[in-house]
Write a protein that holds these residues in place. Structure first.
Motif, mmCIF file in Angstrom:
data_model
loop_
_atom_site.group_PDB
_atom_site.id
_atom_site.type_symbol
_atom_site.label_atom_id
_atom_site.label_comp_id
_atom_site.label_asym_id
_atom_site.label_seq_id
_atom_site.Cartn_x
_atom_site.Cartn_y
_atom_site.Cartn_z
ATOM 1 N N ALA A 1 2.555 11.441 0.338
ATOM 2 C CA ALA A 1 3.048 12.046 -0.900
ATOM 3 C C ALA A 1 2.157 11.715 -2.086
ATOM 4 N N ARG A 2 1.409 10.618 -2.009
ATOM 5 C CA ARG A 2 0.534 10.215 -3.113
ATOM 6 C C ARG A 2 -0.911 10.663 -2.897
ATOM 7 N N PHE A 3 -1.156 11.335 -1.782
ATOM 8 C CA PHE A 3 -2.498 11.851 -1.504
ATOM 9 C C PHE A 3 -2.398 13.359 -1.383
ATOM 10 N N HIS A 4 -2.550 14.022 -2.528
ATOM 11 C CA HIS A 4 -2.428 15.463 -2.549
ATOM 12 C C HIS A 4 -3.564 16.086 -1.752
ATOM 13 N N LYS A 5 -3.289 17.259 -1.214
ATOM 14 C CA LYS A 5 -4.313 17.950 -0.424
ATOM 15 C C LYS A 5 -5.569 18.102 -1.247
ATOM 16 N N SER B 1 0.816 -1.224 0.000
ATOM 17 C CA SER B 1 0.000 0.000 0.000
ATOM 18 C C SER B 1 0.845 1.267 0.000
ATOM 19 N N MET B 2 2.142 1.141 0.281
ATOM 20 C CA MET B 2 3.010 2.318 0.264
ATOM 21 C C MET B 2 3.131 2.902 -1.137
ATOM 22 N N ASP B 3 2.794 2.113 -2.147
ATOM 23 C CA ASP B 3 2.865 2.555 -3.532
ATOM 24 C C ASP B 3 1.504 3.036 -4.047
ATOM 25 N N TRP B 4 0.499 3.044 -3.168
ATOM 26 C CA TRP B 4 -0.865 3.378 -3.598
ATOM 27 C C TRP B 4 -1.135 4.872 -3.536
ATOM 28 N N GLY B 5 -2.007 5.294 -4.456
ATOM 29 C CA GLY B 5 -2.647 6.589 -4.376
ATOM 30 C C GLY B 5 -4.118 6.373 -4.067
ATOM 31 N N PRO B 6 -4.936 7.425 -4.179
ATOM 32 C CA PRO B 6 -6.366 7.288 -3.884
ATOM 33 C C PRO B 6 -7.056 6.209 -4.712
ATOM 34 N N ARG B 7 -6.692 6.097 -5.995
ATOM 35 C CA ARG B 7 -7.379 5.121 -6.854
ATOM 36 C C ARG B 7 -7.201 3.696 -6.342
#
Length: 425
Positions: free
Chosen positions: A384-388, A107-113
């Motif tokens: 870092a993968r979940f922008h504000k 999950s460290m490589d995940w973004g919202p999708r």
């Protein structure tokens, strides 16, 4: 250009994620040892070796604390490895720790999708288990019951119920963020709540009420009238489910009357749950290394049934303090993830983990796969993968409408700025 978090991920990352999601879907069957879910999680770990991704400092902290906890129960149990049950239990605990590490790394490589896909799969897995439990109770199928309590194809009713509660939190999140149609929320919550109810797990019921209520307060903290309206509607909905079940099923009524208490016969007395808690304190103080796996069975009639005390008593002070540090930092990082990103998914992940943790505080939850899975997801959350982002705002009138307009203007302004930066690049 798309944000890095939402770019399509190619093989082997996509294959690894697919296998991982398939394992989550298979979590509603845990009867065999090993189970299909175990092979799938190990396959996703093997595929992770082929994935080149950055590892954050939090992963090393997480790994170190779990390593200390694991080494502690192995060291405390070495003198008893002549017993095959001790060896088997040690390998079971080691596996769930590896599962947690796998979930964190993946999950460290995940973004919202990817996280939203995980939530959808988890909810589907929960609904599948809940339907099996409901059908098993209604038809009296012994393979799906334990002592008249629903468990589906999961080891026991408490594990089954604690597995379902995070699904309710995730379903609320997905609907509130408009990732699922609102019409899907009522039937999903109805099925999951009925599944928890038919498990007759007191800890899971309390966890369901507290976690869902707390999460709803967070969502509608700026819209108190809507919060009260939803709270009243959920109370009525819960009352309808409970009342209907009592009327339709005399079996449920009898079991409900038996379980609707703060203290059953096995809770009270010297050998009861609370008596074991009190008796464990002197044992913890006099055994810094721990008494070892399964040795409590020679002292108590039943296990300690408390994951906090179990770490100290069975595995020693190092394991106990490692567990305390792990839980403290889990909450700290969960809140920190939200502060850094303002992304509501960070709160949903934290609350989803807290649900089974609350249940494990009154049960032998160290082997619960979903507990370690959600712990890994929490630690793997990569800000870092979940922008504000702006949270989805409920449709309200009056002052709420003004807030919604402000959110819309902010979103449009952010998109315009992104468009200019793309053109300039």
């Amino acid at each position: 250009m798309q944000p890095d978090a939402d770019r399509p991920r190619l093989y082997p990352t996509s294959v690894r994620n697919f296998v991982f999601f398939l394992a989550v879907l298979a979590m509603n069957y845990t009867l065999s040892r090993p189970s299909p879910v175990d092979f799938l999680f190990m396959l996703s770990l093997a595929l992770s070796i082929m994935v080149l991704q950055k590892v954050r400092l939090t992963f090393f902290i997480f790994f170190t604390l779990l390593l200390l906890w694991t080494l502690s129960f192995w060291y405390a149990s070495v003198p008893f490895f002549g017993d095959p049950d001790v060896r088997q239990e040690a390998f079971k605990k080691t596996f769930v720790v590896v599962l947690g590490i796998t979930a964190c790394y993946v999950s460290m490589d995940w973004g919202p999708r990817q996280l939203h896909t995980f939530m959808r799969v988890y909810v589907v897995s929960c609904v599948t288990a809940a339907i099996l439990g409901i059908v098993g109770f209604a038809l009296g199928i012994e393979a799906l019951l334990w002592d008249g309590r629903s468990k589906a194809f999961i080891d026991d009713p408490n594990m089954y119920a604690s597995f379902l509660v995070p699904g309710v939190v995730m379903a609320i999140y997905l609907v509130q963020q408009r990732l699922w149609p609102r019409a899907a929320l009522l039937p999903i919550i109805g099925i999951l709540c009925l599944g928890v109810l038919l498990s007759f797990s007191r800890a899971a019921t309390v966890s369901l009420i507290l976690c869902c209520s707390g999460y709803m307060v967070f969502i509608y903290r700026q819209h108190l009238l809507r919060l009260f309206a939803y709270a009243a509607a959920m109370a009525v909905f819960g009352g309808i489910i409970l009342g209907t079940t009592i009327v339709v099923s005399p079996t449920f009524t009898k079991k409900f009357e038996q379980r609707a208490t703060l203290e059953e016969s096995y809770d009270a007395g010297r050998e009861g749950r609370y008596g074991r808690y009190a008796r464990s304190i002197p044992m913890i103080l006099s055994n810094p290394v721990g008494i070892g796996i399964n040795q409590q069975n020679l002292i108590f009639l039943e296990p300690i049934h408390n994951i906090w005390l179990s770490s100290f008593m069975n595995y020693g002070w190092l394991a106990g303090f490692s567990w305390l540090a792990l839980m403290f930092l889990s909450v700290l990082f969960g809140l920190g993830n939200y502060r850094m990103t303002a992304h509501p998914a960070a709160v949903a992940v934290l609350v989803a983990f807290m649900a089974p943790l609350m249940c494990a505080s009154l049960h032998e939850g160290e082997h619960w796969r979903h507990l370690w899975l959600l712990l890994g997801i929490l630690w793997g959350f990569n800000p870092a993968r979940f922008h504000k982002t702006t949270e989805a705002t409920p449709n309200v009138r009056g002052s709420g409408a003004v807030e919604a307009m402000k959110h819309a203007i902010a979103r449009n302004k952010h998109r315009a700025q992104n468009g200019r930066s793309i053109v300039s690049s």
